[in-house]
Design a protein around this motif. Structure first.
Motif, PDB file in Angstrom:
ATOM      1  N   HIS A 125      39.197  53.307  30.796  1.00 42.31           N
ATOM      2  CA  HIS A 125      39.994  54.384  31.021  1.00 42.31           C
ATOM      3  C   HIS A 125      41.465  53.989  31.620  1.00 42.31           C
ATOM      4  O   HIS A 125      40.600  53.289  32.688  1.00 42.31           O
ATOM      5  CB  HIS A 125      39.950  55.841  30.395  1.00 42.31           C
ATOM      6  N   HIS A 126      42.461  54.198  31.619  1.00 40.02           N
ATOM      7  CA  HIS A 126      43.371  53.984  32.900  1.00 40.02           C
ATOM      8  C   HIS A 126      42.611  54.135  33.782  1.00 40.02           C
ATOM      9  O   HIS A 126      43.577  53.763  35.160  1.00 40.02           O
ATOM     10  CB  HIS A 126      44.597  54.442  32.493  1.00 40.02           C
ATOM     11  N   SER A 127      42.323  55.227  34.642  1.00 38.85           N
ATOM     12  CA  SER A 127      41.668  55.868  35.333  1.00 38.85           C
ATOM     13  C   SER A 127      40.898  55.018  36.010  1.00 38.85           C
ATOM     14  O   SER A 127      40.049  54.870  37.519  1.00 38.85           O
ATOM     15  CB  SER A 127      40.381  57.218  35.161  1.00 38.85           C
ATOM     16  N   ASN A 128      40.042  54.180  35.243  1.00 43.31           N
ATOM     17  CA  ASN A 128      39.433  53.360  35.701  1.00 43.31           C
ATOM     18  C   ASN A 128      39.710  51.419  35.400  1.00 43.31           C
ATOM     19  O   ASN A 128      38.812  50.092  35.614  1.00 43.31           O
ATOM     20  CB  ASN A 128      37.982  52.748  34.810  1.00 43.31           C
ATOM     21  N   ILE A 129      41.106  51.400  35.503  1.00 39.56           N
ATOM     22  CA  ILE A 129      42.198  50.548  35.469  1.00 39.56           C
ATOM     23  C   ILE A 129      43.181  50.720  36.736  1.00 39.56           C
ATOM     24  O   ILE A 129      42.703  49.554  37.824  1.00 39.56           O
ATOM     25  CB  ILE A 129      42.793  49.966  34.323  1.00 39.56           C
ATOM     26  N   VAL A 130      43.624  51.564  36.686  1.00 42.13           N
ATOM     27  CA  VAL A 130      45.125  51.598  38.269  1.00 42.13           C
ATOM     28  C   VAL A 130      44.340  51.558  39.446  1.00 42.13           C
ATOM     29  O   VAL A 130      44.893  51.044  40.256  1.00 42.13           O
ATOM     30  CB  VAL A 130      45.509  52.808  37.477  1.00 42.13           C
ATOM     31  N   PRO A 131      43.134  53.051  39.928  1.00 35.01           N
ATOM     32  CA  PRO A 131      42.043  52.775  40.791  1.00 35.01           C
ATOM     33  C   PRO A 131      42.503  51.474  41.807  1.00 35.01           C
ATOM     34  O   PRO A 131      42.358  51.260  42.875  1.00 35.01           O
ATOM     35  CB  PRO A 131      41.801  54.110  40.909  1.00 35.01           C
ATOM     36  N   TRP A 132      42.206  50.203  40.939  1.00 36.82           N
ATOM     37  CA  TRP A 132      41.015  49.304  41.354  1.00 36.82           C
ATOM     38  C   TRP A 132      42.113  48.259  41.145  1.00 36.82           C
ATOM     39  O   TRP A 132      42.213  47.355  42.439  1.00 36.82           O
ATOM     40  CB  TRP A 132      39.867  49.207  40.622  1.00 36.82           C
ATOM     41  N   GLN A 133      43.855  48.637  40.568  1.00 38.20           N
ATOM     42  CA  GLN A 133      44.578  47.625  40.373  1.00 38.20           C
ATOM     43  C   GLN A 133      45.617  47.490  41.910  1.00 38.20           C
ATOM     44  O   GLN A 133      45.781  47.163  42.596  1.00 38.20           O
ATOM     45  CB  GLN A 133      45.642  47.556  39.497  1.00 38.20           C
ATOM     46  N   MET A 134      45.512  49.138  42.132  1.00 38.59           N
ATOM     47  CA  MET A 134      46.339  49.410  43.691  1.00 38.59           C
ATOM     48  C   MET A 134      45.355  49.068  44.905  1.00 38.59           C
ATOM     49  O   MET A 134      45.872  48.661  46.017  1.00 38.59           O
ATOM     50  CB  MET A 134      46.665  50.990  43.336  1.00 38.59           C
ATOM     51  N   LEU A 135      44.174  49.540  45.144  1.00 39.79           N
ATOM     52  CA  LEU A 135      43.103  48.918  45.946  1.00 39.79           C
ATOM     53  C   LEU A 135      43.288  46.781  45.947  1.00 39.79           C
ATOM     54  O   LEU A 135      43.720  47.023  47.364  1.00 39.79           O
ATOM     55  CB  LEU A 135      41.976  48.866  45.726  1.00 39.79           C
ATOM     56  N   CYS A 136      43.162  46.389  45.033  1.00 37.72           N
ATOM     57  CA  CYS A 136      43.172  45.028  45.199  1.00 37.72           C
ATOM     58  C   CYS A 136      44.634  44.812  45.374  1.00 37.72           C
ATOM     59  O   CYS A 136      44.939  44.010  46.651  1.00 37.72           O
ATOM     60  CB  CYS A 136      43.223  44.164  43.430  1.00 37.72           C
ATOM     61  N   GLU A 137      45.723  45.169  45.433  1.00 40.10           N
ATOM     62  CA  GLU A 137      46.659  45.004  45.767  1.00 40.10           C
ATOM     63  C   GLU A 137      46.634  45.107  47.327  1.00 40.10           C
ATOM     64  O   GLU A 137      47.609  44.390  48.259  1.00 40.10           O
ATOM     65  CB  GLU A 137      47.671  46.211  45.393  1.00 40.10           C
ATOM     66  N   ARG A 138      45.805  46.710  47.865  1.00 40.54           N
ATOM     67  CA  ARG A 138      46.115  47.339  49.297  1.00 40.54           C
ATOM     68  C   ARG A 138      45.317  45.782  49.836  1.00 40.54           C
ATOM     69  O   ARG A 138      46.001  45.141  51.114  1.00 40.54           O
ATOM     70  CB  ARG A 138      45.491  48.306  49.590  1.00 40.54           C
ATOM     71  N   ALA A 139      44.187  44.985  49.041  1.00 41.81           N
ATOM     72  CA  ALA A 139      43.122  44.350  49.979  1.00 41.81           C
ATOM     73  C   ALA A 139      43.194  43.181  49.775  1.00 41.81           C
ATOM     74  O   ALA A 139      42.153  42.089  50.613  1.00 41.81           O
ATOM     75  CB  ALA A 139      42.149  44.272  49.729  1.00 41.81           C
ATOM     76  N   GLY A 140      44.278  42.714  48.467  1.00 44.00           N
ATOM     77  CA  GLY A 140      44.654  40.800  48.468  1.00 44.00           C
ATOM     78  C   GLY A 140      43.307  40.639  47.595  1.00 44.00           C
ATOM     79  O   GLY A 140      42.899  39.779  47.783  1.00 44.00           O
ATOM     80  N   ALA A 141      42.460  41.377  47.421  1.00 48.96           N
ATOM     81  CA  ALA A 141      41.156  41.265  46.474  1.00 48.96           C
ATOM     82  C   ALA A 141      41.498  41.009  45.049  1.00 48.96           C
ATOM     83  O   ALA A 141      42.673  41.235  44.995  1.00 48.96           O
ATOM     84  CB  ALA A 141      40.308  42.142  46.354  1.00 48.96           C
ATOM     85  N   MET A 142      40.718  40.807  44.150  1.00 48.33           N
ATOM     86  CA  MET A 142      41.324  39.835  42.717  1.00 48.33           C
ATOM     87  C   MET A 142      40.697  40.946  41.681  1.00 48.33           C
ATOM     88  O   MET A 142      39.251  41.771  41.842  1.00 48.33           O
ATOM     89  CB  MET A 142      40.448  38.289  42.128  1.00 48.33           C
ATOM     90  N   LEU A 143      41.054  41.726  40.577  1.00 50.78           N
ATOM     91  CA  LEU A 143      40.841  41.544  39.185  1.00 50.78           C
ATOM     92  C   LEU A 143      40.655  41.208  38.329  1.00 50.78           C
ATOM     93  O   LEU A 143      41.328  40.530  37.495  1.00 50.78           O
ATOM     94  CB  LEU A 143      41.474  43.494  39.471  1.00 50.78           C
ATOM     95  N   ASP A 144      38.559  40.938  37.976  1.00 51.44           N
ATOM     96  CA  ASP A 144      38.247  40.598  36.885  1.00 51.44           C
ATOM     97  C   ASP A 144      37.905  41.529  35.960  1.00 51.44           C
ATOM     98  O   ASP A 144      37.730  42.424  35.847  1.00 51.44           O
ATOM     99  CB  ASP A 144      37.054  40.124  36.655  1.00 51.44           C
ATOM    100  N   VAL A 145      38.507  41.662  34.063  1.00 52.95           N
ATOM    101  CA  VAL A 145      38.177  41.983  33.218  1.00 52.95           C
ATOM    102  C   VAL A 145      37.250  41.182  31.852  1.00 52.95           C
ATOM    103  O   VAL A 145      37.184  40.064  31.703  1.00 52.95           O
ATOM    104  CB  VAL A 145      39.690  42.071  32.710  1.00 52.95           C
ATOM    105  N   ALA A 146      36.176  41.781  32.078  1.00 49.33           N
ATOM    106  CA  ALA A 146      35.148  40.886  30.801  1.00 49.33           C
ATOM    107  C   ALA A 146      35.940  41.890  29.483  1.00 49.33           C
ATOM    108  O   ALA A 146      36.377  42.656  28.708  1.00 49.33           O
ATOM    109  CB  ALA A 146      33.478  41.989  30.866  1.00 49.33           C
ATOM    110  N   PRO A 147      35.756  40.494  28.402  1.00 48.49           N
ATOM    111  CA  PRO A 147      35.986  41.460  27.138  1.00 48.49           C
ATOM    112  C   PRO A 147      34.974  42.309  26.355  1.00 48.49           C
ATOM    113  O   PRO A 147      34.436  42.981  26.953  1.00 48.49           O
ATOM    114  CB  PRO A 147      35.764  39.669  26.117  1.00 48.49           C
ATOM    115  N   ILE A 148      35.562  42.636  24.518  1.00 48.14           N
ATOM    116  CA  ILE A 148      34.350  43.354  24.245  1.00 48.14           C
ATOM    117  C   ILE A 148      34.164  42.918  22.898  1.00 48.14           C
ATOM    118  O   ILE A 148      34.815  41.454  22.753  1.00 48.14           O
ATOM    119  CB  ILE A 148      35.329  44.632  23.980  1.00 48.14           C
TER     120      ILE A 148
END
Length: 407
Positions: free
Chosen positions: A123-146
């Motif tokens: 769900h977007h609620s489990n995507i967007v907050p982590w994108q925002m956090l990664c942008e602030r912290a300089g971290a990376m977001l990885d996405v596992a397939p289905i």
């Protein structure tokens, strides 16, 4: 067409408990929000009426009584999810706020080079907050397939957990496809690599028995309104040691210990994370919803909904233009698309026949891209749903196929 399942358990018959279902209405949008039983409505009305007072502040008797009921509700939630301590339960506005709380509080420890891992069906609620956090912290977001049948590819996800992974965040049950994740398996893999696990339990809490110790996760969130309770109330559960180590993310009343103009010290959890006057009637209503659901039994509810999904999938396989998305054993959710027909048209025509479904991207636009469709139609069942609702869905979709000249 007759909708039957000889292997199904005795079906629940509970529509009479739900004023919102009065009349001949097939409500198949429970994954978006559940209808409310009269018991929950009554509890909220009492809270707003003869029992009303604020909590945690007044020394007068009614305030003290309401405070006691409020904290009893916290303990009720803790028992419902198998939490070791009621103080591990933080009341929030919903799962979205719970995830944002973790991202903005626990997330302060992230640094450049750290990684967060989610799945492609979130769900977007489990995507967007982590994108925002990664942008602030300089971290990376990885996405596992289905997988091909629409589950989290758990083997691939586990293989993607790296030494730099600090958090894995996944849905317990997909809000689009209904697949159930093996939370314990993912938790063990995350912990072996030194990472934490957050679980979005919005679709799991209304139908699966929960035990935080057995699941092995570190954070768990869910929303009350999907659990037959009020809107505007949700739960963040977290391990006590994590909550103790996390700073508050909102400031104000109730979350403080002492305040001077020079400095402020903060209350211990959960109060540290519950700034301001709480959603008192929401908490009381949530406890009433849990009482209602547990009186029926989560196993019975899950079996009931699973039987309805099987009936629907079996009946709808006869419409050649219809694609059924997700696993065969999806938990109470059935997403589908019809060749040459937009989901909004499907929803509109079904509504004319008194059948309510969801049509759209379901706050999962990246998943729609993977499925190769702009949107899907989604029928989602609840404990009050019936074989008659399935029958009307099937008849309504047959009418859609006739109107658009597809078979």
């Amino acid at each position: 067409m007759s909708i039957t399942d000889a292997t199904a358990p005795a079906m629940l018959d509970l529509k009479g408990d739900f004023p919102g279902l009065a009349g001949d209405w097939a409500y198949l949008d429970t994954a978006a929000t559940a209808q409310k039983p009269q018991a929950v409505i009554d509890a909220i009305a009492r809270c707003y009426g003869p029992d009303y007072a604020t909590v945690h502040r007044g020394v007068y008797e009614r305030s003290a009584t309401m405070t006691l009921r409020f904290e009893e509700a916290r303990a009720r939630v803790a028992r419902f999810i198998g939490a070791a301590d009621p103080n591990e339960v933080v009341f929030v506005r919903g799962a979205t706020e719970g995830i944002n709380l973790v991202a903005n509080s626990w997330g302060q420890r992230l640094k450049p080079g750290d990684r967060i891992l989610i799945s492609a069906l979130e769900h977007h609620s489990n995507i967007v907050p982590w994108q925002m956090l990664c942008e602030r912290a300089g971290a990376m977001l990885d996405v596992a397939p289905i997988t091909g049948d629409g589950r989290i590819d758990e083997a691939a996800l586990i293989a993607m957990i790296r030494p730099e992974t600090r958090l894995v965040s996944i849905a317990h049950v997909s809000n689009v496809l209904g697949g159930t994740a093996d939370v314990r398996r993912i938790a063990d893999a995350a912990h072996a690599a030194g990472a934490l696990l957050l679980v979005d339990g919005c679709q799991a809490a209304p139908r699966l028995a929960l035990d935080m110790a057995a699941l092995g996760c570190d954070f768990y969130v869910f929303s009350g309104h999907k659990l037959y309770g009020p809107t505007g109330i949700g739960v963040l559960w977290a391990r006590a040691d994590l909550l103790d180590s996390m700073p508050p993310w909102q400031g104000g009343g109730a979350m403080i210990e002492t305040v001077t103009f020079e400095r402020t010290s903060y209350a211990p959890p959960p109060g540290r994370f519950e700034a301001g006057t709480p959603h008192i009637e929401g908490v009381i209503g949530l406890a009433a919803a849990i009482d209602y659901v547990e009186a029926i039994g989560l196993e019975r509810i899950h079996a009931h909904e699973a039987a309805l999904v099987r009936q629907a999938r079996s009946a709808l396989q006869g419409i050649n233009s219809l694609t059924l998305h997700g696993p065969d054993d999806s938990a109470g959710i059935l997403s589908f698309s019809m060749q040459g027909v937009h989901p909004h048209d499907i929803g509109t025509i079904l509504d004319e026949a008194g059948v309510a479904i969801r049509a759209g991207h379901h706050c999962a636009q990246p998943l729609m891209h993977i499925l190769g469709v702009p949107a899907t139609a989604r029928a989602s069942f609840g404990l009050y749903s019936s074989p008659r609702d399935v029958q009307r869905l099937v008849e309504g979709l047959a009418r859609v196929s006739r109107i658009f000249g597809v078979k």
